[in-house]
Scaffold this motif. Structure first.
Motif, PDB file in Angstrom:
ATOM      1  N   ALA A  58       0.828  -1.219   0.000  1.00 51.57           N
ATOM      2  CA  ALA A  58       0.000   0.000   0.000  1.00 51.57           C
ATOM      3  C   ALA A  58       0.856   1.259   0.000  1.00 51.57           C
ATOM      4  CB  ALA A  58      -0.910  -0.003   1.211  1.00 51.57           C
ATOM      5  N   TYR A  59       2.114   1.131   0.412  1.00 53.48           N
ATOM      6  CA  TYR A  59       2.999   2.302   0.448  1.00 53.48           C
ATOM      7  C   TYR A  59       4.143   2.169  -0.552  1.00 53.48           C
ATOM      8  CZ  TYR A  59       0.308   3.114   4.649  1.00 53.48           C
ATOM      9  OH  TYR A  59      -0.728   3.303   5.516  1.00 53.48           O
ATOM     10  N   GLY A  60       3.882   1.480  -1.635  1.00 48.46           N
ATOM     11  CA  GLY A  60       4.851   1.441  -2.728  1.00 48.46           C
ATOM     12  C   GLY A  60       5.936   0.397  -2.597  1.00 48.46           C
ATOM     13  N   PRO A  98      10.004   0.635  12.553  1.00 43.59           N
ATOM     14  CA  PRO A  98       9.063   1.229  13.523  1.00 43.59           C
ATOM     15  C   PRO A  98       8.013   2.121  12.855  1.00 43.59           C
ATOM     16  CG  PRO A  98      11.340   1.528  14.241  1.00 43.59           C
ATOM     17  CD  PRO A  98      11.391   1.027  12.833  1.00 43.59           C
ATOM     18  N   ILE A  99       8.367   2.750  11.734  1.00 47.64           N
ATOM     19  CA  ILE A  99       7.378   3.583  11.029  1.00 47.64           C
ATOM     20  C   ILE A  99       6.278   2.681  10.475  1.00 47.64           C
ATOM     21  CG2 ILE A  99       7.016   5.345   9.236  1.00 47.64           C
ATOM     22  CD1 ILE A  99      10.058   5.811   9.239  1.00 47.64           C
ATOM     23  N   ILE A 100       6.684   1.558   9.888  1.00 43.63           N
ATOM     24  CA  ILE A 100       5.706   0.625   9.319  1.00 43.63           C
ATOM     25  C   ILE A 100       4.776   0.116  10.418  1.00 43.63           C
ATOM     26  CG2 ILE A 100       5.437  -1.663   8.244  1.00 43.63           C
ATOM     27  CD1 ILE A 100       8.215  -1.110   6.879  1.00 43.63           C
ATOM     28  N   LYS A 101       5.350  -0.191  11.569  1.00 45.02           N
ATOM     29  CA  LYS A 101       4.582  -0.835  12.625  1.00 45.02           C
ATOM     30  C   LYS A 101       3.823   0.157  13.518  1.00 45.02           C
ATOM     31  CE  LYS A 101       5.214  -5.231  14.856  1.00 45.02           C
ATOM     32  NZ  LYS A 101       6.118  -6.231  15.365  1.00 45.02           N
ATOM     33  N   TYR A 102       4.452   1.289  13.798  1.00 47.23           N
ATOM     34  CA  TYR A 102       3.848   2.195  14.783  1.00 47.23           C
ATOM     35  C   TYR A 102       3.563   3.596  14.255  1.00 47.23           C
ATOM     36  CZ  TYR A 102       5.585  -1.555  17.717  1.00 47.23           C
ATOM     37  OH  TYR A 102       5.831  -2.796  18.249  1.00 47.23           O
ATOM     38  N   GLY A 103       3.974   3.880  13.020  1.00 46.93           N
ATOM     39  CA  GLY A 103       3.788   5.228  12.489  1.00 46.93           C
ATOM     40  C   GLY A 103       2.324   5.549  12.225  1.00 46.93           C
ATOM     41  N   SER A 104       2.009   6.851  12.176  1.00 46.20           N
ATOM     42  CA  SER A 104       0.641   7.259  11.845  1.00 46.20           C
ATOM     43  C   SER A 104       0.437   7.081  10.345  1.00 46.20           C
ATOM     44  CB  SER A 104       0.442   8.735  12.209  1.00 46.20           C
ATOM     45  OG  SER A 104       1.267   9.540  11.385  1.00 46.20           O
ATOM     46  N   ASP A 105      -0.828   7.080   9.908  1.00 45.83           N
ATOM     47  CA  ASP A 105      -1.104   6.952   8.479  1.00 45.83           C
ATOM     48  C   ASP A 105      -0.395   8.035   7.690  1.00 45.83           C
ATOM     49  OD1 ASP A 105      -2.586   4.727   8.792  1.00 45.83           O
ATOM     50  OD2 ASP A 105      -4.547   5.736   8.696  1.00 45.83           O
ATOM     51  N   GLU A 106      -0.422   9.252   8.264  1.00 44.71           N
ATOM     52  CA  GLU A 106       0.202  10.375   7.576  1.00 44.71           C
ATOM     53  C   GLU A 106       1.710  10.160   7.422  1.00 44.71           C
ATOM     54  OE1 GLU A 106      -0.597  14.066   9.522  1.00 44.71           O
ATOM     55  OE2 GLU A 106       0.485  15.178   7.966  1.00 44.71           O
ATOM     56  N   GLN A 107       2.340   9.694   8.497  1.00 46.84           N
ATOM     57  CA  GLN A 107       3.787   9.427   8.418  1.00 46.84           C
ATOM     58  C   GLN A 107       4.082   8.351   7.383  1.00 46.84           C
ATOM     59  OE1 GLN A 107       4.325   8.520  12.569  1.00 46.84           O
ATOM     60  NE2 GLN A 107       5.160  10.541  13.051  1.00 46.84           N
ATOM     61  N   LYS A 108       3.261   7.324   7.384  1.00 46.07           N
ATOM     62  CA  LYS A 108       3.480   6.244   6.410  1.00 46.07           C
ATOM     63  C   LYS A 108       3.334   6.765   4.985  1.00 46.07           C
ATOM     64  CE  LYS A 108       1.526   2.790   9.436  1.00 46.07           C
ATOM     65  NZ  LYS A 108       0.538   1.718   9.537  1.00 46.07           N
ATOM     66  N   GLN A 109       2.281   7.569   4.759  1.00 44.33           N
ATOM     67  CA  GLN A 109       2.066   8.147   3.429  1.00 44.33           C
ATOM     68  C   GLN A 109       3.226   9.036   3.021  1.00 44.33           C
ATOM     69  OE1 GLN A 109      -0.199   7.409   1.410  1.00 44.33           O
ATOM     70  NE2 GLN A 109      -2.058   6.775   2.494  1.00 44.33           N
ATOM     71  N   PRO A 224       9.151  18.909  15.050  1.00 47.19           N
ATOM     72  CA  PRO A 224       7.697  18.951  15.226  1.00 47.19           C
ATOM     73  C   PRO A 224       7.167  17.653  15.832  1.00 47.19           C
ATOM     74  CG  PRO A 224       8.276  18.860  12.894  1.00 47.19           C
ATOM     75  CD  PRO A 224       9.554  19.036  13.639  1.00 47.19           C
ATOM     76  N   ALA A 225       6.121  17.787  16.649  1.00 45.60           N
ATOM     77  CA  ALA A 225       5.542  16.605  17.309  1.00 45.60           C
ATOM     78  C   ALA A 225       5.040  15.591  16.290  1.00 45.60           C
ATOM     79  CB  ALA A 225       4.406  17.036  18.228  1.00 45.60           C
ATOM     80  N   THR A 226       4.791  16.055  15.061  1.00 46.04           N
ATOM     81  CA  THR A 226       4.329  15.131  14.019  1.00 46.04           C
ATOM     82  C   THR A 226       5.430  14.152  13.606  1.00 46.04           C
ATOM     83  OG1 THR A 226       4.889  16.869  12.442  1.00 46.04           O
ATOM     84  CG2 THR A 226       2.559  16.637  13.026  1.00 46.04           C
ATOM     85  N   ASP A 227       6.667  14.417  14.029  1.00 46.83           N
ATOM     86  CA  ASP A 227       7.764  13.506  13.702  1.00 46.83           C
ATOM     87  C   ASP A 227       8.012  12.464  14.797  1.00 46.83           C
ATOM     88  OD1 ASP A 227       8.162  14.598  11.236  1.00 46.83           O
ATOM     89  OD2 ASP A 227       9.767  15.951  11.865  1.00 46.83           O
ATOM     90  N   LEU A 228       7.174  12.508  15.845  1.00 44.75           N
ATOM     91  CA  LEU A 228       7.258  11.452  16.870  1.00 44.75           C
ATOM     92  C   LEU A 228       6.692  10.170  16.261  1.00 44.75           C
ATOM     93  CD1 LEU A 228       7.520  10.561  19.956  1.00 44.75           C
ATOM     94  CD2 LEU A 228       5.106  11.189  20.135  1.00 44.75           C
ATOM     95  N   ILE A 229       7.461   9.072  16.363  1.00 46.92           N
ATOM     96  CA  ILE A 229       6.994   7.798  15.802  1.00 46.92           C
ATOM     97  C   ILE A 229       6.406   6.958  16.933  1.00 46.92           C
ATOM     98  CG2 ILE A 229       7.665   5.696  14.569  1.00 46.92           C
ATOM     99  CD1 ILE A 229       8.040   8.156  12.820  1.00 46.92           C
TER     100      ILE A 229
END
Lengths: 388, 259
Positions: A58-60, A98-109, A224-229
């Motif tokens: 789903a993420y290429g 960890p991004i694959i397993k615990y990241g937010s949808d936005e981070q994964k995208q 930014p807090a959005t970079d917390l995984i």
């Protein structure tokens, strides 16, 4: 028991090897000297879609497992590319876990498709000068400030930062003294390396000359807090789930370098004539090579078992640590036996074995030392008292 | 438009060859097999033609033992849409003529407008099968093509000839054999490797295409097979020229028995 690889897995081996073989030993000897990042090598793998091997479809990515990733890295190493060739590919497989397993949808995208395509390179920053194996003692700290975290501290042996866009970094978000359990209060960030307040200093080292290891200094770096995984405070646990596959990947690399080194020794033993016969006709030459081969094969079996267990959601801590210990040893022994077979020529760069010998030595130290892996086996497999 | 690519599975040329215990065959137990390299150029040209929007489908066709499927998968991973596989273990007793008969019979039902093949297979180097197929299908062919351009219903190609190039235009359907330099064959990408297992491999028997093993039997008996001798005589001849020539003749006649 089925020890066979599927048709697809066999094809992975063949095709990876074909791409890797286009970069011959002379290419790597030259790169080892100039320390130039093997961008064209990495591009070749990116172009053919290999960097996304373990990234979900789903993420290429291809959404394959640790076993296939082990086959990929083994073949790269078996081609003679060494850690200089394996690491850049490894960094597209392990740090994203960890991004694959615990990241937010936005981070994964945002990140996974770019990692899969090779557009984005990652570094990895865990170890600190005052906290090596005892990761809980890290002191780099991220303090919350509005929508950001402010990170201050230092890391050492941070890989790939000279060519990475971001690094996966483990920091404390609560001090060691304040947490109930010492493994809590740590968090993972995917830190942008262009942020202000970052200083990177490269470490000169024994091998893997094309891929950098660094000291990383952070002075009030705003992230930014959005970079917390994943979850704040649970970064250590997020990381932990990726450590067994990493041990397996590294073990596959060690066996691969061992095979490359051994092949050089075997060829030399057949071609080199002394006292009117090939030196490989002497048991003193033949036995160490044959012995090294048996050890590589046994180690690789354990790599495959561990990877199979992991991919089938079964515990594999025992197998991953055993594989790491045996593979690191077997890989080094194979290169050492090959170097010895080469005699004086083994000391010459022209014969390539010295480069592999230097590079494979890494795996007895990293990602953890043989001794710490043995501690795991002693404590968690044999049930002996914790020794440290 | 439908493009067919003739493909052959051959031993990797880096293999070490040994003669079998019967002294009449090559030992195949430890051989690694690959797609014949010239066929990779053929397949690449077909895929590029399709990618340029000038064809709808590319299929590969091969005849061989069950193990040839491995090579078919590689072709599918490179980008062929499907495969036609004429499977018959008796195929090992055929030769260029028989192979061409098999391929032509299987191709008749497919009726491709364009056929590519490697200029020769790197195992027997016979350079016969594609041309025979073209003859059996009664279509024109051009061999050793180094450049290919498809225009409305015709193909403009360049062929290598002694000391130069030969440019020719041919009406389709036609067959072309590819030479190195026409393109750079791609590596299968990982996503395509994964797609390959879902692609169709149509299996046909000799009976399906109206042939029997006897029809395609080679009619050739191999008496003996041997590797070239590797050791050298290392003999230094003495004397003046006449004496040395005499000695050389005697070695060639009596010791080596080549004259």
């Amino acid at each position: 028991m089925d020890f066979g690889l599927s048709e697809e897995q066999e094809m992975i081996r063949t095709q990876v090897r074909q791409i890797a073989d286009a970069f011959d030993l002379e290419y790597w000897r030259e790169r080892d000297k100039t320390k130039e990042y093997p961008q064209d090598f990495l591009d070749a793998f990116a172009k053919a879609g290999w960097l996304g091997i373990a990234i979900p479809e789903a993420y290429g990515g291809a959404g394959l497992g640790t076993l296939e990733a082990c086959l990929l890295l083994h073949e790269i190493c078996a081609s003679g590319a060494g850690t200089s060739g394996a690491s850049p590919v490894h960094f597209s497989i392990f740090p994203p876990m960890p991004i694959i397993k615990y990241g937010s949808d936005e981070q994964k995208q945002n990140y996974l498709p770019k990692i899969a395509s090779g557009e984005m390179n990652l570094g990895f920053s865990i170890t600190e000068p005052d906290a090596g194996t005892d990761t809980t003692r890290i002191s780099t700290f991220a303090a919350r400030d509005g929508d950001d975290y402010v990170i201050t501290g230092k890391k050492v042996w941070s890989s790939n930062l000279q060519h990475a866009d971001r690094t996966l970094i483990l920091v404390r978000t609560e001090p060691y003294e304040a947490v109930e359990r010492k493994t809590l209060g740590m968090s993972l960030f995917l830190m942008d390396l262009k942020s202000e307040g970052i200083t990177i200093r490269e470490i000169e080292k024994l091998g893997r000359h094309c891929v950098d290891s660094n000291e990383l200094f952070m002075d009030s770096v705003r992230v930014p807090a959005t970079d917390l995984i994943g979850e704040e405070g649970r970064g250590f646990y997020h990381l932990l789930s990726g450590l067994n596959p990493e041990r397996l990947l590294v073990a596959a690399e060690a066996v691969g370098i061992g095979h490359a080194g051994l092949d050089l020794g075997i060829r030399y033993a057949k071609e080199r004539i002394v006292f009117n016969r090939p030196i490989g006709q002497n048991q003193g030459i033949q036995f160490p090579l044959a012995d090294a081969y048996t050890k590589l094969e046994v180690a690789f079996l354990m790599v495959m078992k561990g990877a199979w267990l992991y991919d089938n959601d079964m515990p594999c801590g025992e197998e991953a640590n055993i594989a790491k210990i045996r593979a690191a040893e077997a890989g080094f022994e194979a290169c050492d036996a090959s170097l010895q077979t080469h005699g004086g020529m083994g000391y010459a760069k022209e014969y390539h074995i010295e480069r592999l010998w230097r590079e494979v030595r890494l795996f007895k130290i990293a990602p953890i030392s043989q001794e710490m892996a043995l501690n795991y086996v002693g404590e968690h497999v044999l049930g002996l008292p914790k020794s440290y | 438009m439908k493009i067919a690519v003739l493909m052959k599975r051959v031993p990797d040329t880096a293999s070490v060859f040994k003669i079998g215990a019967d002294n009449k065959s090559v030992e195949t137990d430890n051989l690694k097999y690959v797609m014949s390299p010239y066929d990779e150029h053929a397949l690449e040209e077909a895929i590029q033609t399709k990618e340029a929007g000038k064809a709808d489908e590319v299929f590969v066709i091969t005849v061989g033992p069950d193990a040839a499927k491995e090579t078919i998968r590689t072709a599918l991973a490179m980008g062929a849409d499907r495969a036609v596989f004429v499977k018959d273990d008796a195929a090992s007793d055929t030769n260029c003529k028989g192979t061409a008969m098999i391929l032509a019979a299987a191709l008749k039902t497919e009726a491709p407008e364009l056929i590519f093949a490697g200029k020769q297979a790197v195992d027997d180097d016979a350079s016969q099968v594609p041309e025979r197929v073209a003859e059996l299908l009664d279509i024109p062919h051009a061999s050793v093509v180094t450049s290919f351009e498809l225009n409305d219903g015709t193909a403009l190609v360049e062929r290598e000839i002694e000391g130069g190039h030969y440019k020719m235009e041919m009406a389709l359907p036609a067959l072309f054999t590819t030479q190195k330099g026409i393109n750079t064959p791609r590596y299968p990408t990982l996503p395509n490797i994964m797609k390959a297992k879902k692609k169709e491999i149509k299996e046909l028997t000799f009976a399906d295409i109206g042939l029997s093993a006897a029809d395609v039997a080679s009619g050739v008996t191999i008496e003996e097979m041997a590797l070239p001798r590797q050791d050298r005589l290392n003999k230094i001849l003495d004397g003046d020229n006449d004496e040395r020539v005499a000695q050389l003749l005697s070695v060639l006649r009596e010791e080596e028995k080549v004259l």
